[in-house]
Design a protein around this motif. Structure first.
Motif, PDB file in Angstrom:
ATOM      1  N   MET A 190      46.058  19.397 -41.688  1.00 15.12           N
ATOM      2  CA  MET A 190      46.626  20.170 -40.580  1.00 15.12           C
ATOM      3  C   MET A 190      45.934  19.756 -39.284  1.00 15.12           C
ATOM      4  O   MET A 190      44.758  19.388 -39.287  1.00 15.12           O
ATOM      5  N   LEU A 191      46.678  19.867 -38.197  1.00 18.47           N
ATOM      6  CA  LEU A 191      46.198  19.487 -36.866  1.00 18.47           C
ATOM      7  C   LEU A 191      46.021  20.715 -35.987  1.00 18.47           C
ATOM      8  O   LEU A 191      46.850  21.626 -36.011  1.00 18.47           O
ATOM      9  N   ALA A 192      44.935  20.714 -35.216  1.00 14.04           N
ATOM     10  CA  ALA A 192      44.728  21.715 -34.162  1.00 14.04           C
ATOM     11  C   ALA A 192      44.507  20.970 -32.857  1.00 14.04           C
ATOM     12  O   ALA A 192      43.958  19.861 -32.840  1.00 14.04           O
ATOM     13  N   THR A 193      44.941  21.575 -31.761  1.00 14.65           N
ATOM     14  CA  THR A 193      44.707  20.992 -30.440  1.00 14.65           C
ATOM     15  C   THR A 193      43.799  21.917 -29.637  1.00 14.65           C
ATOM     16  O   THR A 193      43.851  23.139 -29.800  1.00 14.65           O
ATOM     17  N   ALA A 194      42.981  21.319 -28.775  1.00 16.53           N
ATOM     18  CA  ALA A 194      42.121  22.062 -27.851  1.00 16.53           C
ATOM     19  C   ALA A 194      42.362  21.453 -26.476  1.00 16.53           C
ATOM     20  O   ALA A 194      41.959  20.323 -26.215  1.00 16.53           O
ATOM     21  N   GLU A 195      43.044  22.189 -25.627  1.00 16.87           N
ATOM     22  CA  GLU A 195      43.505  21.622 -24.359  1.00 16.87           C
ATOM     23  C   GLU A 195      42.984  22.393 -23.162  1.00 16.87           C
ATOM     24  O   GLU A 195      43.001  23.618 -23.157  1.00 16.87           O
ATOM     25  N   SER A 196      42.572  21.639 -22.168  1.00 12.13           N
ATOM     26  CA  SER A 196      42.231  22.234 -20.891  1.00 12.13           C
ATOM     27  C   SER A 196      43.249  21.776 -19.858  1.00 12.13           C
ATOM     28  O   SER A 196      44.214  22.482 -19.585  1.00 12.13           O
ATOM     29  N   ALA A 218      32.649  18.501 -28.324  1.00 12.12           N
ATOM     30  CA  ALA A 218      32.421  19.860 -28.828  1.00 12.12           C
ATOM     31  C   ALA A 218      33.733  20.623 -28.956  1.00 12.12           C
ATOM     32  O   ALA A 218      33.898  21.436 -29.882  1.00 12.12           O
ATOM     33  N   MET A 219      34.671  20.376 -28.050  1.00 12.11           N
ATOM     34  CA  MET A 219      35.981  21.021 -28.142  1.00 12.11           C
ATOM     35  C   MET A 219      36.710  20.579 -29.406  1.00 12.11           C
ATOM     36  O   MET A 219      37.289  21.408 -30.121  1.00 12.11           O
ATOM     37  N   ALA A 220      36.691  19.289 -29.699  1.00 13.56           N
ATOM     38  CA  ALA A 220      37.370  18.785 -30.905  1.00 13.56           C
ATOM     39  C   ALA A 220      36.712  19.349 -32.163  1.00 13.56           C
ATOM     40  O   ALA A 220      37.406  19.790 -33.094  1.00 13.56           O
ATOM     41  N   GLU A 221      35.385  19.359 -32.181  1.00 14.67           N
ATOM     42  CA  GLU A 221      34.669  19.899 -33.338  1.00 14.67           C
ATOM     43  C   GLU A 221      34.920  21.391 -33.479  1.00 14.67           C
ATOM     44  O   GLU A 221      35.108  21.902 -34.586  1.00 14.67           O
ATOM     45  N   GLY A 222      34.959  22.092 -32.348  1.00 12.87           N
ATOM     46  CA  GLY A 222      35.203  23.525 -32.376  1.00 12.87           C
ATOM     47  C   GLY A 222      36.612  23.874 -32.820  1.00 12.87           C
ATOM     48  O   GLY A 222      36.824  24.889 -33.495  1.00 12.87           O
ATOM     49  N   ALA A 223      37.583  23.039 -32.461  1.00  8.39           N
ATOM     50  CA  ALA A 223      38.958  23.285 -32.887  1.00  8.39           C
ATOM     51  C   ALA A 223      39.076  23.233 -34.400  1.00  8.39           C
ATOM     52  O   ALA A 223      39.730  24.083 -35.012  1.00  8.39           O
ATOM     53  N   VAL A 224      38.423  22.256 -35.026  1.00  9.27           N
ATOM     54  CA  VAL A 224      38.443  22.165 -36.487  1.00  9.27           C
ATOM     55  C   VAL A 224      37.688  23.351 -37.097  1.00  9.27           C
ATOM     56  O   VAL A 224      38.155  23.974 -38.050  1.00  9.27           O
ATOM     57  N   ALA A 225      36.559  23.687 -36.506  1.00  7.35           N
ATOM     58  CA  ALA A 225      35.728  24.767 -37.045  1.00  7.35           C
ATOM     59  C   ALA A 225      36.396  26.141 -36.934  1.00  7.35           C
ATOM     60  O   ALA A 225      36.155  27.006 -37.771  1.00  7.35           O
ATOM     61  N   HIS A 226      37.240  26.327 -35.924  1.00  6.24           N
ATOM     62  CA  HIS A 226      37.854  27.628 -35.682  1.00  6.24           C
ATOM     63  C   HIS A 226      39.335  27.679 -36.071  1.00  6.24           C
ATOM     64  O   HIS A 226      40.057  28.585 -35.660  1.00  6.24           O
ATOM     65  N   ALA A 227      39.779  26.717 -36.848  1.00  7.40           N
ATOM     66  CA  ALA A 227      41.166  26.679 -37.310  1.00  7.40           C
ATOM     67  C   ALA A 227      41.172  26.266 -38.779  1.00  7.40           C
ATOM     68  O   ALA A 227      40.164  25.824 -39.317  1.00  7.40           O
ATOM     69  N   HIS A 228      42.322  26.412 -39.386  1.00  6.94           N
ATOM     70  CA  HIS A 228      42.503  25.930 -40.759  1.00  6.94           C
ATOM     71  C   HIS A 228      43.062  24.517 -40.655  1.00  6.94           C
ATOM     72  O   HIS A 228      44.185  24.236 -41.069  1.00  6.94           O
ATOM     73  N   ALA A 229      42.263  23.632 -40.065  1.00  7.17           N
ATOM     74  CA  ALA A 229      42.709  22.261 -39.793  1.00  7.17           C
ATOM     75  C   ALA A 229      41.598  21.281 -40.133  1.00  7.17           C
ATOM     76  O   ALA A 229      40.420  21.625 -40.085  1.00  7.17           O
ATOM     77  N   GLN A 230      42.007  20.077 -40.462  1.00  6.71           N
ATOM     78  CA  GLN A 230      41.067  19.001 -40.760  1.00  6.71           C
ATOM     79  C   GLN A 230      40.996  17.992 -39.623  1.00  6.71           C
ATOM     80  O   GLN A 230      40.113  17.136 -39.596  1.00  6.71           O
TER      81      GLN A 230
END
Length: 152
Positions: free
Chosen positions: A14-20, A76-88
């Motif tokens: 699964m994919l998560a995005t972290a966008e500013s 840190a945003m990319a790592e945090g997105a994986v850590a705070h989502a059900h995504a790999q």
């Protein structure tokens, strides 16, 4: 998008995005594809520094030391997105879309990218020309192209 979709589906990821600076445009591009719920988990729009810290766990000290538009924060945003989502897998962007907000060190059009794939974090900086819409569109294209390359 179809290649990213196929690559994620083949691995069951699964994919998560972290966008500013893109404000959710990457997530929108992903979910424009029918069936994206099978591989798109969630998108974080973390426009403020507080949102980066609260939603993604980016240390406030990291933002203070390097600024929001920086390699350590993108990573840190990319790592945090994986850590705070059900995504790999995650893609993160932080930059200066303009027309204001730029500086000598961080001019308008400068964008840091972070990708988290297979337990590894990758980052890259790009400088895009054009107005706000052009910078944001180029950021979406580059974020997805980078993700596709890392998944290949």
């Amino acid at each position: 998008m179809t290649q990213i979709s196929a690559q994620l589906l083949a691995r069951g990821w699964m994919l998560a995005t972290a966008e500013s600076c893109t404000g959710g445009l990457i997530a929108a591009a992903c979910t424009d594809l029918a069936g994206s719920s099978q591989w798109f988990e969630r998108g974080f729009v973390t426009y403020s520094n507080a949102a980066k810290t609260e939603l993604l766990g980016v240390p406030a000290a990291l933002i203070e030391q390097h600024g929001a538009v920086s390699e350590p924060v993108a990573r840190a945003m990319a790592e945090g997105a994986v850590a705070h989502a059900h995504a790999q897998v995650a893609v993160a962007v932080t930059g200066v879309a303009g027309p204001t907000g730029g500086s000598a060190d961080k001019p308008v059009g400068m964008v840091w990218f972070g990708w988290r794939v297979a337990g590894q974090t990758h980052s890259q900086v790009q400088h895009f020309a054009g107005d706000r819409a052009a910078v944001r569109a180029a950021t979406v294209r580059h974020a997805l192209a980078g993700l596709q390359a890392l998944l290949a």
